[in-house]
Design an enzyme around this catalytic site. Structure first.
Site, PDB file in Angstrom:
ATOM      1  N   SER A  44       0.778  -1.281  -0.140  1.00  0.00           N
ATOM      2  CA  SER A  44       0.056  -0.010   0.000  1.00  0.00           C
ATOM      3  C   SER A  44       0.865   1.244  -0.078  1.00  0.00           C
ATOM      4  CB  SER A  44      -1.019  -0.067   1.229  1.00  0.00           C
ATOM      5  OG  SER A  44      -0.095  -0.075   2.471  1.00  0.00           O
ATOM      6  N   ASP A 347      -3.793   7.664   8.799  1.00  0.00           N
ATOM      7  CA  ASP A 347      -4.837   6.814   9.356  1.00  0.00           C
ATOM      8  C   ASP A 347      -4.607   5.819  10.259  1.00  0.00           C
ATOM      9  OD1 ASP A 347      -3.464   5.105   7.823  1.00  0.00           O
ATOM     10  OD2 ASP A 347      -4.994   4.528   6.166  1.00  0.00           O
ATOM     11  N   HIS A 350      -0.809   4.524   7.581  1.00  0.00           N
ATOM     12  CA  HIS A 350      -0.071   5.121   6.592  1.00  0.00           C
ATOM     13  C   HIS A 350       0.132   6.557   6.610  1.00  0.00           C
ATOM     14  CE1 HIS A 350      -2.765   1.664   4.882  1.00  0.00           C
ATOM     15  NE2 HIS A 350      -1.773   1.482   4.289  1.00  0.00           N
TER      16      HIS A 350
END
Length: 385
Positions: A44, A347, A350
């Site tokens: 990610s 978040d 991240h």
């Protein structure tokens, strides 16, 4: 006789000069390149939309919705941040378009970049992790699956280009991750012991190394290989290990033993990359120090424009760090800050666009890369992002 010796000496001197000139030129060419594309693998941290495209349209992940992407893309692009990632800032610097995700893309040209990075991806195959008692429920698109997918479509990529396959890879900056972080995240969050998790380190390093060798064999010449983050400063990890007895660094508030684990991974990775560089001297293998490029922001947040509370999430709710596991960004009842550029963490898991921009600047200007990029052939260049 004297004349013969003199001629022989002159010939030897000429050949030596020619040899060393060739070495210098070859080294210069391998260092400074006008990259024509970016090829990306990872999770990610580099995913520009693959996971969203791979997901069920009736059950899309949070990154498909606001506030993800709210600082830049409008609407969300599938990136796990409020805006751009490190890969995006590198593309901007190189004058290339943002690297499109491979999975699910339609009518998209991959001539200047292609991205296989997927949220939740691991360096080790999912089947292997399951055998070790480690759940990996997010995706089965591990590093080897990403690489094999690339190999399968490579003939088509070359056919749509004016360059042959080896030339195309040679002209590309190949971004190897970040990858491997989830191989540790899953067992840590499942309560595995540090000793159990440490056993994975050499296997993960080998998986990354093997992928690089495969890409070298295909013609790859420049690799940017990120290390692990200071996970002891991660909002999610700080929340997971938040107890009255856990030791915190008095200066940063991070958890030292978790950071030492990240450093251990990075040291092993650097050793492996040095060995690869010796085996393939014609290739440029660059270590990207994600650890220190991020850790400095926790040490001196105000210096870089962040709030003096760098461990808290911008988008989250509850607890000391504005984060609750199981009640996360994008869900009902979870708010987000109005000034993400003042936050390091986005978040819980991240980082914000502002953080990724600072990291990218440190990579491009050579402060956090070994060896540093050589941009001399570009003429003028700007690291401000």
């Amino acid at each position: 006789m004297t004349t013969t010796l003199l001629m022989a000496s002159l010939i030897v001197s000429f050949l030596l000069i020619l040899y060393y000139t060739t070495i210098v030129v070859a080294s210069s060419e391998s260092r400074c390149r006008r990259y024509k594309s970016i090829i990306s693998f990872g999770d990610s941290i580099a995913d520009t939309g693959n996971y969203v495209h791979l997901s069920n349209v009736n059950n899309l992940p949070q990154a498909a919705f606001l506030p993800y992407g709210e600082s830049f893309f409008h609407p969300p692009s599938g990136r796990y941040s409020d805006g751009r990632l490190v890969i995006d800032f590198i593309a901007e610097f190189l004058g290339l378009p943002y690297v499109p995700p491979y999975f699910g893309s339609q009518n998209v040209s991959f001539n200047q970049g292609i991205n296989f990075a997927v949220y939740g991806a691991t360096a080790l195959d999912r089947a292997f992790l399951v055998k070790q008692g480690i759940k990996s429920d997010f995706t089965n698109i591990s590093l080897s699956v990403q690489l094999n997918t690339f190999k399968q479509i490579l003939p088509n990529l070359c056919a749509s280009s004016t360059r042959d396959c080896r030339e195309m890879l040679g002209d590309s900056l190949i971004l190897m991750g970040e990858i491997g972080g989830n191989d540790y995240n899953y067992p840590f969050f499942e309560g595995k012991s540090i000793n159990e998790i440490k056993e994975l380190v050499p296997l993960i390093i080998k998986a990354i190394s093997s992928a690089i060798v495969d890409l070298i064999d295909l013609g790859g010449k420049t690799f940017l290989v990120p290390g692990n983050f200071p996970i002891g400063c991660s909002t999610a990890y700080l929340t997971l290990f938040q107890t009255a007895t856990v030791e915190h660094d008095p200066f940063t508030g991070c958890i030292p033993w978790l950071n030492k684990f990240g450093e251990h991974h990075n040291e092993q990775l650097k050793i492996e990359l040095k060995q690869l560089q010796k085996l393939y001297p014609h290739v440029n293998i660059i270590y990207a120090d994600y650890y220190n490029s991020l850790y400095g922001l926790f040490q001196e947040p105000a210096k870089y424009g962040f709030k003096n509370r760098p461990l808290a999430a911008c988008c989250g709710v509850g607890g000391q760090y504005n984060f609750t596991i199981g009640k996360e960004c994008g869900e009902n009842g979870v708010s987000y800050c109005q000034n993400p550029s003042e936050y390091v963490n986005w978040d819980g898991y991240h980082l914000t666009e502002a953080t990724y921009q600072k990291m990218a600047q440190g990579l491009l200007n050579g402060r956090y890369t070994t060896p540093a990029f050589d941009w001399s052939c570009l003429g003028s260049y700007d690291f401000s992002g």
